[in-house]
Design a protein around this motif. Sequence first.
Motif, PDB file in Angstrom:
ATOM      1  N   ALA A 197      66.796 -63.522  42.449  1.00  0.00           N
ATOM      2  CA  ALA A 197      68.237 -63.390  42.201  1.00  0.00           C
ATOM      3  C   ALA A 197      68.687 -62.036  42.739  1.00  0.00           C
ATOM      4  CB  ALA A 197      68.532 -63.501  40.709  1.00  0.00           C
ATOM      5  N   HIS A 198      69.685 -62.062  43.626  1.00  0.00           N
ATOM      6  CA  HIS A 198      70.199 -60.839  44.237  1.00  0.00           C
ATOM      7  C   HIS A 198      71.414 -60.374  43.442  1.00  0.00           C
ATOM      8  CE1 HIS A 198      67.573 -62.464  47.257  1.00  0.00           C
ATOM      9  NE2 HIS A 198      67.659 -61.367  47.971  1.00  0.00           N
ATOM     10  N   VAL A 199      71.355 -59.116  42.985  1.00  0.00           N
ATOM     11  CA  VAL A 199      72.368 -58.616  42.055  1.00  0.00           C
ATOM     12  C   VAL A 199      73.171 -57.484  42.685  1.00  0.00           C
ATOM     13  CG1 VAL A 199      71.050 -59.260  40.007  1.00  0.00           C
ATOM     14  CG2 VAL A 199      70.684 -57.011  41.051  1.00  0.00           C
ATOM     15  N   HIS A 200      74.340 -57.228  42.102  1.00  0.00           N
ATOM     16  CA  HIS A 200      75.228 -56.218  42.679  1.00  0.00           C
ATOM     17  C   HIS A 200      74.989 -54.829  42.129  1.00  0.00           C
ATOM     18  CE1 HIS A 200      79.057 -54.125  43.613  1.00  0.00           C
ATOM     19  NE2 HIS A 200      78.800 -54.686  44.769  1.00  0.00           N
ATOM     20  N   ASN A 201      74.622 -54.721  40.849  1.00  0.00           N
ATOM     21  CA  ASN A 201      74.381 -53.383  40.301  1.00  0.00           C
ATOM     22  C   ASN A 201      73.404 -53.436  39.133  1.00  0.00           C
ATOM     23  OD1 ASN A 201      75.907 -53.763  37.753  1.00  0.00           O
ATOM     24  ND2 ASN A 201      77.663 -53.952  39.151  1.00  0.00           N
ATOM     25  N   LEU A 202      72.922 -52.264  38.760  1.00  0.00           N
ATOM     26  CA  LEU A 202      71.861 -52.168  37.758  1.00  0.00           C
ATOM     27  C   LEU A 202      72.347 -52.602  36.374  1.00  0.00           C
ATOM     28  CD1 LEU A 202      68.979 -51.385  37.098  1.00  0.00           C
ATOM     29  CD2 LEU A 202      69.678 -48.992  36.980  1.00  0.00           C
ATOM     30  N   ARG A 203      73.602 -52.297  36.070  1.00  0.00           N
ATOM     31  CA  ARG A 203      74.140 -52.653  34.754  1.00  0.00           C
ATOM     32  C   ARG A 203      74.080 -54.172  34.550  1.00  0.00           C
ATOM     33  NH1 ARG A 203      79.092 -53.976  33.157  1.00  0.00           N
ATOM     34  NH2 ARG A 203      79.835 -53.679  35.284  1.00  0.00           N
ATOM     35  N   LEU A 204      74.502 -54.901  35.578  1.00  0.00           N
ATOM     36  CA  LEU A 204      74.459 -56.366  35.482  1.00  0.00           C
ATOM     37  C   LEU A 204      73.019 -56.862  35.473  1.00  0.00           C
ATOM     38  CD1 LEU A 204      77.400 -57.374  37.858  1.00  0.00           C
ATOM     39  CD2 LEU A 204      77.365 -57.319  35.363  1.00  0.00           C
ATOM     40  N   ALA A 205      72.173 -56.224  36.272  1.00  0.00           N
ATOM     41  CA  ALA A 205      70.762 -56.638  36.329  1.00  0.00           C
ATOM     42  C   ALA A 205      70.120 -56.518  34.944  1.00  0.00           C
ATOM     43  CB  ALA A 205      70.014 -55.775  37.339  1.00  0.00           C
ATOM     44  N   GLY A 259      61.745 -52.061  31.369  1.00  0.00           N
ATOM     45  CA  GLY A 259      61.056 -50.956  30.712  1.00  0.00           C
ATOM     46  C   GLY A 259      61.337 -49.670  31.484  1.00  0.00           C
ATOM     47  N   PRO A 260      60.788 -48.537  30.989  1.00  0.00           N
ATOM     48  CA  PRO A 260      61.049 -47.253  31.659  1.00  0.00           C
ATOM     49  C   PRO A 260      60.618 -47.217  33.137  1.00  0.00           C
ATOM     50  CG  PRO A 260      59.922 -46.922  29.550  1.00  0.00           C
ATOM     51  CD  PRO A 260      60.031 -48.387  29.741  1.00  0.00           C
ATOM     52  N   LEU A 261      59.458 -47.807  33.452  1.00  0.00           N
ATOM     53  CA  LEU A 261      59.012 -47.766  34.854  1.00  0.00           C
ATOM     54  C   LEU A 261      59.909 -48.621  35.735  1.00  0.00           C
ATOM     55  CD1 LEU A 261      55.101 -47.969  34.608  1.00  0.00           C
ATOM     56  CD2 LEU A 261      56.500 -45.992  35.285  1.00  0.00           C
ATOM     57  N   ALA A 262      60.292 -49.783  35.232  1.00  0.00           N
ATOM     58  CA  ALA A 262      61.183 -50.660  36.004  1.00  0.00           C
ATOM     59  C   ALA A 262      62.501 -49.944  36.284  1.00  0.00           C
ATOM     60  CB  ALA A 262      61.425 -51.963  35.254  1.00  0.00           C
ATOM     61  N   GLN A 263      62.995 -49.222  35.271  1.00  0.00           N
ATOM     62  CA  GLN A 263      64.248 -48.487  35.480  1.00  0.00           C
ATOM     63  C   GLN A 263      64.082 -47.398  36.529  1.00  0.00           C
ATOM     64  OE1 GLN A 263      66.639 -47.179  32.130  1.00  0.00           O
ATOM     65  NE2 GLN A 263      65.631 -48.690  30.822  1.00  0.00           N
ATOM     66  N   ARG A 264      62.938 -46.713  36.472  1.00  0.00           N
ATOM     67  CA  ARG A 264      62.729 -45.634  37.457  1.00  0.00           C
ATOM     68  C   ARG A 264      62.641 -46.198  38.872  1.00  0.00           C
ATOM     69  NH1 ARG A 264      57.947 -41.899  35.692  1.00  0.00           N
ATOM     70  NH2 ARG A 264      58.520 -40.853  37.629  1.00  0.00           N
ATOM     71  N   LEU A 265      61.963 -47.342  39.018  1.00  0.00           N
ATOM     72  CA  LEU A 265      61.876 -47.941  40.351  1.00  0.00           C
ATOM     73  C   LEU A 265      63.252 -48.373  40.844  1.00  0.00           C
ATOM     74  CD1 LEU A 265      58.664 -50.200  40.359  1.00  0.00           C
ATOM     75  CD2 LEU A 265      58.991 -47.965  41.422  1.00  0.00           C
ATOM     76  N   ALA A 266      64.028 -48.987  39.950  1.00  0.00           N
ATOM     77  CA  ALA A 266      65.361 -49.450  40.350  1.00  0.00           C
ATOM     78  C   ALA A 266      66.227 -48.252  40.757  1.00  0.00           C
ATOM     79  CB  ALA A 266      66.008 -50.236  39.216  1.00  0.00           C
ATOM     80  N   LEU A 267      66.158 -47.166  39.964  1.00  0.00           N
ATOM     81  CA  LEU A 267      66.986 -46.002  40.288  1.00  0.00           C
ATOM     82  C   LEU A 267      66.577 -45.386  41.618  1.00  0.00           C
ATOM     83  CD1 LEU A 267      67.281 -44.399  36.742  1.00  0.00           C
ATOM     84  CD2 LEU A 267      69.137 -45.420  38.107  1.00  0.00           C
TER      85      LEU A 267
END
Length: 323
Positions: free
Chosen positions: A65-73, A80-88
Amino acid sequence: MSGPPRIVKPTASALTEACKILKAGGLVAIPTETVYGLAGDATNDRAVAAIFAAKSRPQFNPLIAHVHNLRLAMRLAEFGPLAQRLALKFWPGPLTLVLRRRAPSPLSLLLSAGLETVALRMPGHGVARALIGLYGRPLAAPSANRSGRISATSAEDVAEELGAGVDLILDGGPSQLGIESTVVDLSRETEGERPMLLRPGAVTEDDLVEILGEIDRPKAGDPLRSPGQMESHYAPARPLRLEARSVGAQEALIAFGPQPPTGAGLTLNLSETGDLTEAAAHLFAYLRQADASGLTAIAVMPIPETGLGQAINDRLRRAAHPR
Ligand code: TXA
Ligand code: MG
Protein backbone atom coordinates in the motif's frame (compact mmCIF):
# COMPACT_ATOMS: atom_id res chain seq x y z
CA MET A 1 -11.46 -1.94 -21.65
CA SER A 2 -10.28 -2.74 -25.13
CA GLY A 3 -7.44 -1.85 -27.47
CA PRO A 4 -3.99 -0.76 -26.36
CA PRO A 5 -3.83 1.28 -23.15
CA ARG A 6 -3.50 5.05 -23.38
CA ILE A 7 -0.14 6.54 -22.44
CA VAL A 8 -0.46 10.15 -21.27
CA LYS A 9 1.79 12.84 -19.80
CA PRO A 10 1.05 13.37 -16.09
CA THR A 11 -0.68 16.75 -16.46
CA ALA A 12 -3.18 18.06 -13.92
CA SER A 13 -6.09 16.90 -16.08
CA ALA A 14 -4.51 13.46 -16.53
CA LEU A 15 -4.23 13.14 -12.73
CA THR A 16 -7.90 14.10 -12.38
CA GLU A 17 -8.84 11.46 -14.93
CA ALA A 18 -6.65 8.91 -13.11
CA CYS A 19 -8.58 9.65 -9.89
CA LYS A 20 -11.89 9.02 -11.66
CA ILE A 21 -10.64 5.68 -12.92
CA LEU A 22 -9.38 4.73 -9.44
CA LYS A 23 -12.67 5.74 -7.82
CA ALA A 24 -14.51 3.45 -10.24
CA GLY A 25 -12.25 0.52 -9.28
CA GLY A 26 -10.06 0.78 -12.39
CA LEU A 27 -6.28 0.51 -12.68
CA VAL A 28 -3.71 3.19 -13.52
CA ALA A 29 -0.01 2.57 -14.14
CA ILE A 30 2.12 5.14 -12.33
CA PRO A 31 5.79 6.12 -12.41
CA THR A 32 7.69 5.79 -9.15
CA GLU A 33 11.38 6.42 -8.46
CA THR A 34 12.01 2.64 -8.41
CA VAL A 35 9.92 0.98 -11.16
CA TYR A 36 6.45 1.60 -12.62
CA GLY A 37 3.54 0.44 -10.47
CA LEU A 38 0.11 -0.92 -11.39
CA ALA A 39 -2.09 1.11 -9.04
CA GLY A 40 -5.58 0.55 -7.73
CA ASP A 41 -7.53 1.76 -4.67
CA ALA A 42 -6.04 -0.17 -1.71
CA THR A 43 -9.35 0.10 0.16
CA ASN A 44 -11.41 -1.44 -2.66
CA ASP A 45 -11.46 -5.27 -2.79
CA ARG A 46 -12.63 -5.23 -6.38
CA ALA A 47 -9.74 -3.00 -7.52
CA VAL A 48 -7.23 -5.12 -5.59
CA ALA A 49 -8.64 -8.28 -7.17
CA ALA A 50 -8.32 -6.64 -10.60
CA ILE A 51 -4.60 -6.01 -9.93
CA PHE A 52 -4.02 -9.70 -9.16
CA ALA A 53 -5.90 -10.63 -12.35
CA ALA A 54 -4.09 -8.14 -14.62
CA LYS A 55 -0.69 -9.46 -13.47
CA SER A 56 -1.75 -13.14 -13.21
CA ARG A 57 -0.30 -12.84 -9.73
CA PRO A 58 -0.86 -15.68 -7.25
CA GLN A 59 -3.23 -14.48 -4.52
CA PHE A 60 -0.90 -15.62 -1.73
CA ASN A 61 1.52 -12.84 -2.70
CA PRO A 62 0.49 -9.60 -0.92
CA LEU A 63 0.70 -6.07 -2.35
CA ILE A 64 2.31 -2.86 -1.07
CA ALA A 65 0.00 0.00 0.00
CA HIS A 66 1.49 3.32 -1.12
CA VAL A 67 0.76 6.13 1.33
CA HIS A 68 1.00 9.90 1.23
CA ASN A 69 2.36 10.68 4.69
CA LEU A 70 3.53 9.13 7.93
CA ARG A 71 0.53 10.29 9.97
CA LEU A 72 -1.85 8.39 7.71
CA ALA A 73 0.50 5.40 7.55
CA MET A 74 0.45 5.17 11.35
CA ARG A 75 -3.33 4.77 11.25
CA LEU A 76 -2.94 1.71 9.03
CA ALA A 77 -0.19 -0.18 10.87
CA GLU A 78 1.66 -0.39 14.18
CA PHE A 79 5.01 1.42 14.07
CA GLY A 80 7.54 0.54 16.76
CA PRO A 81 10.48 2.88 17.47
CA LEU A 82 12.74 1.33 14.80
CA ALA A 83 10.02 1.42 12.16
CA GLN A 84 9.47 5.09 12.95
CA ARG A 85 13.17 5.85 12.67
CA LEU A 86 13.39 4.11 9.30
CA ALA A 87 10.33 5.94 8.00
CA LEU A 88 11.69 9.30 9.19
CA LYS A 89 15.03 8.62 7.55
CA PHE A 90 14.00 7.05 4.22
CA TRP A 91 10.45 8.25 3.45
CA PRO A 92 9.53 9.42 0.95
CA GLY A 93 11.78 6.93 -0.84
CA PRO A 94 12.52 3.38 -1.92
CA LEU A 95 11.87 1.55 1.36
CA THR A 96 8.88 -0.69 2.14
CA LEU A 97 8.04 -1.57 5.76
CA VAL A 98 6.11 -4.72 6.64
CA LEU A 99 4.20 -4.00 9.86
CA ARG A 100 1.27 -5.38 11.80
CA ARG A 101 -2.08 -4.14 10.44
CA ARG A 102 -4.26 -2.09 12.72
CA ALA A 103 -7.82 -3.32 13.20
CA PRO A 104 -10.27 -2.19 12.06
CA SER A 105 -8.55 -1.18 8.84
CA PRO A 106 -9.83 0.54 5.72
CA LEU A 107 -7.34 -1.54 3.72
CA SER A 108 -8.58 -4.45 1.64
CA LEU A 109 -7.92 -7.83 3.28
CA LEU A 110 -6.98 -9.25 -0.09
CA LEU A 111 -4.12 -6.72 -0.27
CA SER A 112 -2.44 -8.56 2.65
CA ALA A 113 -3.21 -11.99 1.16
CA GLY A 114 -4.55 -13.21 4.50
CA LEU A 115 -1.51 -12.14 6.56
CA GLU A 116 -1.81 -10.06 9.74
CA THR A 117 0.76 -7.67 8.30
CA VAL A 118 0.75 -4.98 5.64
CA ALA A 119 3.56 -3.57 3.50
CA LEU A 120 3.68 0.25 3.42
CA ARG A 121 5.74 2.57 1.26
CA MET A 122 5.75 6.32 0.73
CA PRO A 123 7.10 6.81 -2.80
CA GLY A 124 9.32 9.79 -3.57
CA HIS A 125 8.36 10.33 -7.21
CA GLY A 126 6.50 13.62 -7.71
CA VAL A 127 3.79 12.11 -9.91
CA ALA A 128 3.09 9.20 -7.55
CA ARG A 129 2.98 11.57 -4.59
CA ALA A 130 0.70 14.02 -6.36
CA LEU A 131 -1.71 11.28 -7.40
CA ILE A 132 -1.91 9.68 -3.94
CA GLY A 133 -2.40 13.12 -2.39
CA LEU A 134 -5.13 14.07 -4.85
CA TYR A 135 -6.88 10.72 -4.53
CA GLY A 136 -6.77 10.88 -0.75
CA ARG A 137 -6.52 7.13 -0.16
CA PRO A 138 -3.64 4.65 -0.22
CA LEU A 139 -2.90 2.95 -3.53
CA ALA A 140 -2.05 -0.72 -3.91
CA ALA A 141 0.73 -0.91 -6.50
CA PRO A 142 2.85 -3.91 -7.40
CA SER A 143 5.45 -3.58 -10.13
CA ALA A 144 3.67 -3.17 -13.48
CA ASN A 145 4.78 -6.43 -15.07
CA ARG A 146 3.13 -9.81 -15.55
CA SER A 147 3.86 -12.02 -12.54
CA GLY A 148 7.35 -13.52 -12.67
CA ARG A 149 8.52 -11.31 -15.53
CA ILE A 150 10.94 -8.41 -15.86
CA SER A 151 9.80 -5.23 -14.06
CA ALA A 152 8.79 -2.22 -16.17
CA THR A 153 10.91 0.94 -16.07
CA SER A 154 9.15 2.95 -18.80
CA ALA A 155 5.57 3.64 -19.90
CA GLU A 156 6.18 1.61 -23.08
CA ASP A 157 7.37 -1.40 -21.03
CA VAL A 158 4.12 -1.23 -19.03
CA ALA A 159 2.02 -1.23 -22.21
CA GLU A 160 3.97 -4.22 -23.53
CA GLU A 161 3.58 -6.13 -20.24
CA LEU A 162 -0.02 -5.43 -19.37
CA GLY A 163 -1.80 -4.36 -22.58
CA ALA A 164 -5.51 -3.95 -22.01
CA GLY A 165 -5.13 -4.95 -18.34
CA VAL A 166 -4.51 -1.29 -17.44
CA ASP A 167 -6.90 1.61 -18.08
CA LEU A 168 -4.39 4.46 -18.24
CA ILE A 169 -0.59 4.80 -18.11
CA LEU A 170 0.94 7.99 -16.67
CA ASP A 171 4.24 8.54 -18.47
CA GLY A 172 6.90 9.91 -16.11
CA GLY A 173 9.86 8.97 -18.32
CA PRO A 174 12.39 6.27 -17.43
CA SER A 175 12.47 5.19 -13.76
CA GLN A 176 15.27 6.99 -11.97
CA LEU A 177 16.50 4.15 -9.68
CA GLY A 178 15.41 1.22 -11.84
CA ILE A 179 15.27 -1.41 -9.07
CA GLU A 180 12.45 -2.05 -6.61
CA SER A 181 12.23 -0.82 -3.04
CA THR A 182 13.96 -2.61 -0.19
CA VAL A 183 11.45 -4.59 1.90
CA VAL A 184 12.06 -4.80 5.67
CA ASP A 185 9.83 -6.75 8.06
CA LEU A 186 9.46 -5.04 11.44
CA SER A 187 6.11 -6.60 12.29
CA ARG A 188 7.48 -8.33 15.42
CA GLU A 189 9.55 -5.43 16.68
CA THR A 190 7.57 -5.13 19.93
CA GLU A 191 8.22 -8.84 20.64
CA GLY A 192 11.91 -8.04 20.41
CA GLU A 193 12.46 -9.83 17.10
CA ARG A 194 15.20 -8.51 14.90
CA PRO A 195 14.29 -6.69 11.67
CA MET A 196 14.24 -8.99 8.64
CA LEU A 197 15.42 -8.03 5.16
CA LEU A 198 12.81 -9.61 2.87
CA ARG A 199 14.02 -8.03 -0.38
CA PRO A 200 17.31 -6.22 -1.03
CA GLY A 201 16.60 -3.06 -2.99
CA ALA A 202 17.36 0.56 -3.65
CA VAL A 203 18.07 1.33 0.02
CA THR A 204 21.20 -0.73 0.69
CA GLU A 205 21.84 -3.07 3.60
CA ASP A 206 24.64 -0.74 4.77
CA ASP A 207 22.14 2.15 4.91
CA LEU A 208 19.79 0.01 7.02
CA VAL A 209 22.44 -1.32 9.37
CA GLU A 210 23.39 2.26 10.25
CA ILE A 211 19.97 2.68 11.86
CA LEU A 212 19.03 -0.88 12.81
CA GLY A 213 22.35 -2.22 13.98
CA GLU A 214 21.60 -5.73 12.84
CA ILE A 215 19.26 -7.27 10.32
CA ASP A 216 18.28 -10.90 9.67
CA ARG A 217 17.41 -12.66 6.43
CA PRO A 218 14.58 -15.18 6.12
CA LYS A 219 15.63 -18.82 6.29
CA ALA A 220 15.22 -20.74 3.06
CA GLY A 221 11.73 -22.23 2.87
CA ASP A 222 9.97 -19.66 5.07
CA PRO A 223 7.33 -18.74 2.49
CA LEU A 224 5.09 -16.84 4.89
CA ARG A 225 7.72 -14.25 5.73
CA SER A 226 8.44 -13.33 2.11
CA PRO A 227 5.76 -14.74 -0.14
CA GLY A 228 6.99 -12.77 -3.17
CA GLN A 229 10.59 -13.96 -3.08
CA MET A 230 10.15 -16.82 -5.51
CA GLU A 231 13.36 -18.33 -6.80
CA SER A 232 12.38 -17.71 -10.42
CA HIS A 233 11.40 -14.10 -11.07
CA TYR A 234 12.33 -11.27 -13.45
CA ALA A 235 12.55 -14.00 -16.06
CA PRO A 236 13.47 -13.23 -19.66
CA ALA A 237 12.22 -15.62 -22.36
CA ARG A 238 15.83 -16.49 -23.35
CA PRO A 239 18.17 -18.46 -21.09
CA LEU A 240 20.43 -16.27 -18.98
CA ARG A 241 23.86 -17.17 -17.60
CA LEU A 242 25.74 -15.29 -14.89
CA GLU A 243 29.41 -14.56 -14.16
CA ALA A 244 30.24 -14.49 -17.89
CA ARG A 245 33.91 -13.71 -18.58
CA SER A 246 33.81 -14.64 -22.26
CA VAL A 247 30.95 -14.56 -24.72
CA GLY A 248 29.76 -16.07 -28.04
CA ALA A 249 28.38 -14.45 -31.19
CA GLN A 250 24.93 -15.90 -30.54
CA GLU A 251 24.73 -14.25 -27.14
CA ALA A 252 23.66 -10.81 -26.00
CA LEU A 253 26.15 -9.58 -23.39
CA ILE A 254 25.08 -7.47 -20.44
CA ALA A 255 28.40 -5.95 -19.52
CA PHE A 256 29.69 -4.07 -16.50
CA GLY A 257 32.84 -1.98 -16.33
CA PRO A 258 35.43 -0.63 -18.77
CA GLN A 259 36.70 -3.86 -20.36
CA PRO A 260 33.95 -6.25 -21.44
CA PRO A 261 34.95 -9.36 -23.40
CA THR A 262 34.52 -8.98 -27.16
CA GLY A 263 32.63 -11.19 -29.63
CA ALA A 264 29.03 -10.89 -28.41
CA GLY A 265 26.19 -10.52 -30.92
CA LEU A 266 25.13 -7.45 -28.95
CA THR A 267 26.76 -5.69 -26.00
CA LEU A 268 24.82 -3.52 -23.57
CA ASN A 269 27.02 -2.02 -20.86
CA LEU A 270 25.24 -1.37 -17.55
CA SER A 271 27.99 1.10 -16.62
CA GLU A 272 31.31 1.59 -18.39
CA THR A 273 32.72 3.27 -15.31
CA GLY A 274 31.57 0.45 -13.01
CA ASP A 275 29.02 2.62 -11.22
CA LEU A 276 26.38 0.50 -9.45
CA THR A 277 23.76 3.26 -9.31
CA GLU A 278 23.96 3.69 -13.08
CA ALA A 279 23.92 -0.10 -13.52
CA ALA A 280 20.72 -0.48 -11.45
CA ALA A 281 18.98 2.20 -13.51
CA HIS A 282 19.74 0.29 -16.75
CA LEU A 283 19.25 -3.28 -15.52
CA PHE A 284 15.64 -4.10 -16.44
CA ALA A 285 15.65 -2.10 -19.70
CA TYR A 286 18.78 -3.91 -20.89
CA LEU A 287 17.39 -7.32 -19.89
CA ARG A 288 14.35 -6.53 -22.04
CA GLN A 289 16.50 -5.35 -24.96
CA ALA A 290 18.75 -8.40 -24.76
CA ASP A 291 15.69 -10.65 -24.62
CA ALA A 292 14.18 -9.00 -27.71
CA SER A 293 17.44 -9.01 -29.70
CA GLY A 294 16.76 -12.29 -31.52
CA LEU A 295 19.99 -13.82 -30.15
CA THR A 296 19.71 -17.25 -28.53
CA ALA A 297 20.91 -16.45 -25.00
CA ILE A 298 21.88 -13.71 -22.56
CA ALA A 299 25.22 -13.58 -20.73
CA VAL A 300 25.83 -11.26 -17.78
CA MET A 301 29.23 -10.24 -16.46
CA PRO A 302 29.97 -10.46 -12.72
CA ILE A 303 28.66 -7.56 -10.64
CA PRO A 304 30.28 -6.78 -7.26
CA GLU A 305 28.21 -7.90 -4.26
CA THR A 306 28.53 -4.53 -2.47
CA GLY A 307 26.03 -1.70 -1.93
CA LEU A 308 23.41 -1.69 -4.67
CA GLY A 309 25.19 -4.69 -6.21
CA GLN A 310 23.36 -6.90 -3.69
CA ALA A 311 19.97 -5.91 -5.10
CA ILE A 312 21.20 -6.19 -8.70
CA ASN A 313 22.60 -9.68 -8.07
CA ASP A 314 19.41 -10.74 -6.28
CA ARG A 315 17.39 -9.86 -9.42
CA LEU A 316 19.92 -11.50 -11.74
CA ARG A 317 20.02 -14.78 -9.76
CA ARG A 318 16.23 -15.01 -9.94
CA ALA A 319 16.25 -14.13 -13.63
CA ALA A 320 18.73 -16.96 -14.24
CA HIS A 321 16.95 -19.51 -12.04
CA PRO A 322 15.55 -22.57 -13.87
CA ARG A 323 11.76 -22.37 -14.14
O1 TXA B 1 9.58 -0.38 -5.63
C1 TXA B 1 8.58 -1.05 -5.37
O2 TXA B 1 8.40 -1.57 -4.25
C2 TXA B 1 7.53 -1.21 -6.47
C3 TXA B 1 6.91 0.17 -6.75
C4 TXA B 1 5.81 0.10 -7.76
O3 TXA B 1 6.47 0.74 -5.55
N1 TXA B 1 6.54 -2.17 -6.09
C5 TXA B 1 6.81 -3.50 -6.00
O4 TXA B 1 5.72 -4.29 -5.66
O5 TXA B 1 7.91 -3.97 -6.22
P1 TXA B 1 5.71 -5.88 -5.83
O6 TXA B 1 4.32 -6.29 -5.52
O7 TXA B 1 6.24 -6.24 -7.17
O8 TXA B 1 6.67 -6.39 -4.71
C6 TXA B 1 6.26 -6.29 -3.34
C7 TXA B 1 7.04 -7.27 -2.50
C8 TXA B 1 6.71 -8.71 -2.85
O9 TXA B 1 7.89 -9.48 -2.74
C9 TXA B 1 5.71 -9.09 -1.74
O10 TXA B 1 5.69 -10.48 -1.47
C10 TXA B 1 6.23 -8.29 -0.58
O11 TXA B 1 6.65 -7.06 -1.14
N2 TXA B 1 5.16 -8.05 0.41
C11 TXA B 1 4.06 -7.28 0.28
N3 TXA B 1 3.29 -7.34 1.39
C12 TXA B 1 3.93 -8.16 2.26
C13 TXA B 1 3.65 -8.64 3.58
N4 TXA B 1 2.54 -8.28 4.23
N5 TXA B 1 4.54 -9.49 4.15
C14 TXA B 1 5.67 -9.86 3.50
N6 TXA B 1 5.99 -9.45 2.25
C15 TXA B 1 5.14 -8.61 1.64
MG1 MG C 1 7.31 -7.23 -8.64
